[in-house]
Design a protein around this motif. Structure first.
Motif, PDB file in Angstrom:
ATOM      1  N   ILE A   1       0.839  -1.205   0.000  1.00  0.00           N
ATOM      2  CA  ILE A   1       0.000   0.000   0.000  1.00  0.00           C
ATOM      3  C   ILE A   1       0.870   1.250   0.000  1.00  0.00           C
ATOM      4  O   ILE A   1       0.636   2.199  -0.752  1.00  0.00           O
ATOM      5  CB  ILE A   1      -0.981  -0.009   1.202  1.00  0.00           C
ATOM      6  N   VAL A   2       1.912   1.257   0.841  1.00  0.00           N
ATOM      7  CA  VAL A   2       2.819   2.416   0.901  1.00  0.00           C
ATOM      8  C   VAL A   2       3.508   2.627  -0.448  1.00  0.00           C
ATOM      9  O   VAL A   2       3.599   3.747  -0.955  1.00  0.00           O
ATOM     10  CB  VAL A   2       3.846   2.259   2.046  1.00  0.00           C
ATOM     11  N   VAL A   3       4.000   1.551  -1.058  1.00  0.00           N
ATOM     12  CA  VAL A   3       4.678   1.666  -2.363  1.00  0.00           C
ATOM     13  C   VAL A   3       3.706   2.144  -3.434  1.00  0.00           C
ATOM     14  O   VAL A   3       4.044   3.026  -4.235  1.00  0.00           O
ATOM     15  CB  VAL A   3       5.340   0.316  -2.756  1.00  0.00           C
ATOM     16  N   ILE A   4       2.507   1.604  -3.455  1.00  0.00           N
ATOM     17  CA  ILE A   4       1.510   2.023  -4.455  1.00  0.00           C
ATOM     18  C   ILE A   4       1.165   3.498  -4.266  1.00  0.00           C
ATOM     19  O   ILE A   4       1.105   4.260  -5.234  1.00  0.00           O
ATOM     20  CB  ILE A   4       0.245   1.136  -4.379  1.00  0.00           C
ATOM     21  N   LEU A   5       0.955   3.917  -3.020  1.00  0.00           N
ATOM     22  CA  LEU A   5       0.670   5.337  -2.762  1.00  0.00           C
ATOM     23  C   LEU A   5       1.844   6.230  -3.157  1.00  0.00           C
ATOM     24  O   LEU A   5       1.668   7.315  -3.712  1.00  0.00           O
ATOM     25  CB  LEU A   5       0.318   5.560  -1.293  1.00  0.00           C
ATOM     26  N   ALA A   6       3.067   5.758  -2.877  1.00  0.00           N
ATOM     27  CA  ALA A   6       4.256   6.558  -3.194  1.00  0.00           C
ATOM     28  C   ALA A   6       4.381   6.803  -4.689  1.00  0.00           C
ATOM     29  O   ALA A   6       4.848   7.858  -5.119  1.00  0.00           O
ATOM     30  CB  ALA A   6       5.511   5.858  -2.665  1.00  0.00           C
ATOM     31  N   PHE A   7       3.959   5.848  -5.512  1.00  0.00           N
ATOM     32  CA  PHE A   7       4.115   6.001  -6.958  1.00  0.00           C
ATOM     33  C   PHE A   7       2.828   6.422  -7.672  1.00  0.00           C
ATOM     34  O   PHE A   7       2.828   6.554  -8.891  1.00  0.00           O
ATOM     35  CB  PHE A   7       4.667   4.717  -7.565  1.00  0.00           C
ATOM     36  N   THR A   8       1.751   6.633  -6.933  1.00  0.00           N
ATOM     37  CA  THR A   8       0.520   7.128  -7.571  1.00  0.00           C
ATOM     38  C   THR A   8       0.103   8.449  -6.938  1.00  0.00           C
ATOM     39  O   THR A   8       0.395   9.499  -7.473  1.00  0.00           O
ATOM     40  CB  THR A   8      -0.619   6.078  -7.459  1.00  0.00           C
ATOM     41  N   VAL A   9      -0.543   8.386  -5.800  1.00  0.00           N
ATOM     42  CA  VAL A   9      -1.050   9.598  -5.153  1.00  0.00           C
ATOM     43  C   VAL A   9       0.084  10.540  -4.768  1.00  0.00           C
ATOM     44  O   VAL A   9       0.006  11.748  -4.982  1.00  0.00           O
ATOM     45  CB  VAL A   9      -1.878   9.226  -3.896  1.00  0.00           C
ATOM     46  N   PHE A  10       1.154   9.991  -4.211  1.00  0.00           N
ATOM     47  CA  PHE A  10       2.268  10.810  -3.746  1.00  0.00           C
ATOM     48  C   PHE A  10       3.431  10.840  -4.742  1.00  0.00           C
ATOM     49  O   PHE A  10       4.553  11.122  -4.383  1.00  0.00           O
ATOM     50  CB  PHE A  10       2.764  10.321  -2.385  1.00  0.00           C
ATOM     51  N   LYS A  11       3.148  10.522  -5.985  1.00  0.00           N
ATOM     52  CA  LYS A  11       4.195  10.499  -7.016  1.00  0.00           C
ATOM     53  C   LYS A  11       4.913  11.850  -7.051  1.00  0.00           C
ATOM     54  O   LYS A  11       4.282  12.896  -7.074  1.00  0.00           O
ATOM     55  CB  LYS A  11       3.564  10.219  -8.371  1.00  0.00           C
ATOM     56  N   PRO A  12       6.250  11.830  -7.066  1.00  0.00           N
ATOM     57  CA  PRO A  12       6.987  13.093  -7.086  1.00  0.00           C
ATOM     58  C   PRO A  12       6.699  13.906  -8.346  1.00  0.00           C
ATOM     59  O   PRO A  12       6.608  13.357  -9.433  1.00  0.00           O
ATOM     60  CB  PRO A  12       8.454  12.667  -7.063  1.00  0.00           C
ATOM     61  N   LYS A  13       6.538  15.189  -8.134  1.00  0.00           N
ATOM     62  CA  LYS A  13       6.312  16.112  -9.250  1.00  0.00           C
ATOM     63  C   LYS A  13       7.474  17.085  -9.295  1.00  0.00           C
ATOM     64  O   LYS A  13       8.141  17.322  -8.299  1.00  0.00           O
ATOM     65  CB  LYS A  13       4.991  16.858  -9.060  1.00  0.00           C
TER      66      LYS A  13
END
Length: 194
Positions: free
Chosen positions: A26-38
């Protein structure tokens, strides 16, 4: 009795391991979707003349010069995490020749925050006066200049994943000798993540 307690212990370990794996996923999925670096963006808000004295010595065909520019830059961090950037420089060029430089101190911008930086660039008169085109530009009434600023830093996601980010801007403009104003400002912006 021992077999039953072993089964319970194995079941507890299996459930705990499954929960840990699910949480990590869940943390990895959130890191690369919702919290993806911009990419952070730096925008030159304004270029103003703080001080300008330009004079012409006709007898010697020499231009007397003292110019200080004020540049206001906004750095926007669109990320859900902080952006920490390192020291940088604002550069000023006249016809491709470096004629001014000012430091930009390191800093940090909070999540979804914007920081305004004010930079004073004083033209190094000796470098500018050595350019053979200065006299003709002065007579024409306009000095073509350009600035460039590059901000490098890192976005840290939950303290686990660090992403390098670079944001750069450059502006071409002209200084009107007669009006002592900045004219024809055209800026370009580039950003990139590593």
């Amino acid at each position: 009795m021992k077999a039953e307690s072993r089964k319970r212990r194995n079941l507890c370990l299996a459930v705990t391991a499954a929960l840990v794996i699910a949480l990590v996923l869940i943390v990895v999925i959130l890191a690369f979707t919702v919290f993806k670096p911009k990419r952070p963006v730096d925008i030159v808000d304004s270029i103003t003349i703080q001080e300008m004295h330009v004079g012409l010595n006709v007898a010697k065909l020499v231009v007397d010069l003292n110019i200080t520019l004020g540049i206001e830059v906004s750095i926007k961090n669109p990320n859900h995490f902080g952006f920490k950037y390192s020291e940088s420089n604002a550069l000023l060029n006249y016809r491709g020749q470096l004629v001014g430089e000012a430091p930009i101190p390191a800093g940090e911008i909070s999540a979804s925050g914007t920081e305004k930086i004010n930079v004073s660039l004083t033209i190094m008169a000796n470098r500018l006066l050595s350019n053979s085109q200065l006299f003709s530009d002065y007579v024409a009434g306009s000095l073509p200049l350009s600035t460039s600023i590059t901000i490098s830093g890192k976005v840290s996601i939950l303290g686990l994943i660090h992403v390098n980010a670079v944001s750069a801007s450059s502006c071409d403009f002209a200084l009107s000798v007669a009006n002592k104003t900045v004219e024809h400002k055209v800026c370009r912006y580039k950003t990139k993540l590593n």
